[in-house]
Structures are given as structure tokens and as C-alpha cells.
Write a protein that holds these residues in place. Structure first.
Motif, mmCIF file in Angstrom:
data_model
loop_
_atom_site.group_PDB
_atom_site.id
_atom_site.type_symbol
_atom_site.label_atom_id
_atom_site.label_comp_id
_atom_site.label_asym_id
_atom_site.label_seq_id
_atom_site.Cartn_x
_atom_site.Cartn_y
_atom_site.Cartn_z
ATOM 1 N N SER A 142 0.609 -1.152 -0.049
ATOM 2 C CA SER A 142 -0.134 0.224 0.021
ATOM 3 C C SER A 142 0.901 1.092 0.029
ATOM 4 O O SER A 142 0.341 2.405 -0.167
ATOM 5 C CB SER A 142 -0.963 0.012 1.174
ATOM 6 O OG SER A 142 -0.065 0.243 2.420
ATOM 7 N N LEU A 143 2.383 1.151 0.014
ATOM 8 C CA LEU A 143 3.164 2.223 0.265
ATOM 9 C C LEU A 143 2.822 3.221 -0.967
ATOM 10 O O LEU A 143 2.718 3.022 -2.306
ATOM 11 C CB LEU A 143 4.698 1.820 0.065
ATOM 12 C CG LEU A 143 5.630 2.845 -0.213
ATOM 13 C CD1 LEU A 143 5.604 3.774 0.920
ATOM 14 C CD2 LEU A 143 6.940 2.380 -0.587
ATOM 15 N N VAL A 144 2.528 4.501 -0.789
ATOM 16 C CA VAL A 144 2.331 5.692 -1.581
ATOM 17 C C VAL A 144 3.511 6.561 -1.167
ATOM 18 O O VAL A 144 3.394 7.181 0.068
ATOM 19 C CB VAL A 144 0.979 6.326 -1.586
ATOM 20 C CG1 VAL A 144 0.928 7.535 -2.351
ATOM 21 C CG2 VAL A 144 0.018 5.214 -2.236
ATOM 22 N N ILE A 145 4.264 7.305 -2.263
ATOM 23 C CA ILE A 145 5.171 8.409 -1.724
ATOM 24 C C ILE A 145 4.640 9.618 -2.361
ATOM 25 O O ILE A 145 4.269 9.683 -3.516
ATOM 26 C CB ILE A 145 6.382 7.928 -2.270
ATOM 27 C CG1 ILE A 145 7.001 6.762 -1.738
ATOM 28 C CG2 ILE A 145 7.353 9.266 -2.278
ATOM 29 C CD1 ILE A 145 8.503 6.335 -2.166
ATOM 30 N N SER A 146 4.346 10.633 -1.658
ATOM 31 C CA SER A 146 3.851 12.007 -2.008
ATOM 32 C C SER A 146 4.776 12.874 -2.791
ATOM 33 O O SER A 146 4.270 13.972 -3.223
ATOM 34 C CB SER A 146 2.897 12.643 -0.787
ATOM 35 O OG SER A 146 3.906 12.838 0.209
#
Length: 202
Positions: A142-146
Motif C-alpha cells: 500500500s506504500l504511496v510516496i507523495s
């Protein structure tokens, strides 16, 4: 809502610096630790206390390169087992190293991403039973980098082995790389988490 260790939205948990987000596990089967011990920023423990899911970070010298193989070696030494390299993926222009270590009584899956002088780690530790692969894969996946990587040509990604601020500079450090792979592994599987969780939930 902002907590002492992160920012919680309807479906996601975000690091205090806003760099990355993950989807927390099912609250019916996992308990969020309100003030997790350092270096954890976020920590969730299953109801049977066999599985711990966490996000943590540590600072390193910005121009030091790290080696994936050395990070894997460090994790293997910490858990006293063997490491399997999982496929590397790209998120927002960053390479995310993934690895799994299996010891005599514990198994750890973790993902490592670097942003300049900061290393972030998403980790799942299971003790005393077979890991819940679906829950672990969903959490780490689920990792999301903004914050997209800077100075990276199209079609490439910033590796955890290199600083986003200086892709060409730096000296390799085998021992530093090993420490990055292994840091917080014992804390993730140790009794300390058990006592911290019990204390917070009384």
C-alpha cells in the motif's frame, strides 16, 4: 486527525513529514500503538500479538551510498536466518528494495526507500506462527510516496543506494548498509513491543 506519531486519514496513515503513506491493517484484528518506541513512526500489533506491522525511519549521511546485498546481510544477521531478495519496485521515481528474512522462530518482510539523508522502512514481523501473507502484502504494497524524486531522468528511479540530492557522489559503506538492513528488526520481534502494547491498552 493528527496523532503523536503520524497523520491518520479515512483510509491511510501518513508519516509526520508527509513523505509517505500506508494503509493501516484491519482495526478489527490489529491495534495501533499510540506512541510507538523509536525508531517506529507507526506500529500496529495483531490481537494475538504474533504480527507487528510498522513504519520507521533513520537518518544517514546524505552522500553515503548503501548496498542492497549488505542491507540483506544485516537483516539476516539480526534475525539469525536467511534472506530472500524480493522484486524491486518503483514508486514516484524511487526504487523500493524489498526483502524477506526467515529465522528459527520469526519471519520479517520489509521494504526500504531512501529520500536524501533519510531511510524509511516498512516492516512486517511475525513470531511463533505462519505469517499472514495477504495482510503483509497488502500493508507493504500500500506504500504511496507523495514527494516525487528530484533530478531523476524519465524512466529511471532513485535507488536507496544513492542520495536523491547527489546521484553520482558518495562512498560505499558496507557496515552502514548492514545496519540499515537490520535496524529495528529485533525490536520488531522482541518482547519490548509486547510490554509497550500492554501498557498502552490498560
Amino acid at each position: 486527525m493528527i496523532t503523536s506519531s503520524g497523520i491518520v486519514h479515512a483510509q491511510t496513515w501518513t508519516t509526520p513529514d508527509g513523505f509517505l503513506s500506508v494503509t493501516p491493517p484491519n482495526p478489527e484484528t490489529f491495534v495501533a500503538v499510540p506512541s510507538p518506541p523509536e525508531p517506529f513512526l507507526g506500529l500496529w500489533v495483531s490481537g494475538d500479538e504474533a504480527t507487528r506491522l510498522g513504519v520507521m525511519k533513520t537518518e544517514i549521511p546524505i552522500h553515503i551510498k548503501i548496498k542492497q546485498s549488505s542491507a540483506e546481510e544485516g537483516l539476516a544477521e539480526e534475525i539469525g536466518g536467511k534472506v530472500t531478495r524480493l522484486p524491486t519496485k518503483q514508486v514516484a521515481g524511487y526504487e523500493v528494495w524489498q526483502m524477506k528474512a526467515k529465522g528459527a522462530s520469526a519471519e520479517i518482510t520489509q521494504a526500504i526507500v531512501r529520500h536524501d539523508g533519510t531511510i524509511y522502512k516498512i516492516m512486517a514481523a511475525t513470531v511463533g506462527q505462519n505469517p499472514d501473507e495477504q495482510t503483509i502484502d497488502q500493508f507493504i504494497g500500500s506504500l504511496v510516496i507523495s514527494q516525487p524524486a528530484r533530478t531523476v531522468p524519465p524512466g529511471t528511479a532513485t535507488s536507496p543506494g544513492e542520495s536523491n540530492a547527489d546521484l553520482d557522489g558518495g562512498l560505499d559503506s558496507h557496515n552502514l548498509s548492514k545496519s540499515i538492513g537490520g535496524f529495528a528488526a529485533l525490536l520488531g520481534i522482541g518482547l519490548l513491543i509486547y510490554f509497550v502494547t500492554r501498557g498502552k491498552n490498560k
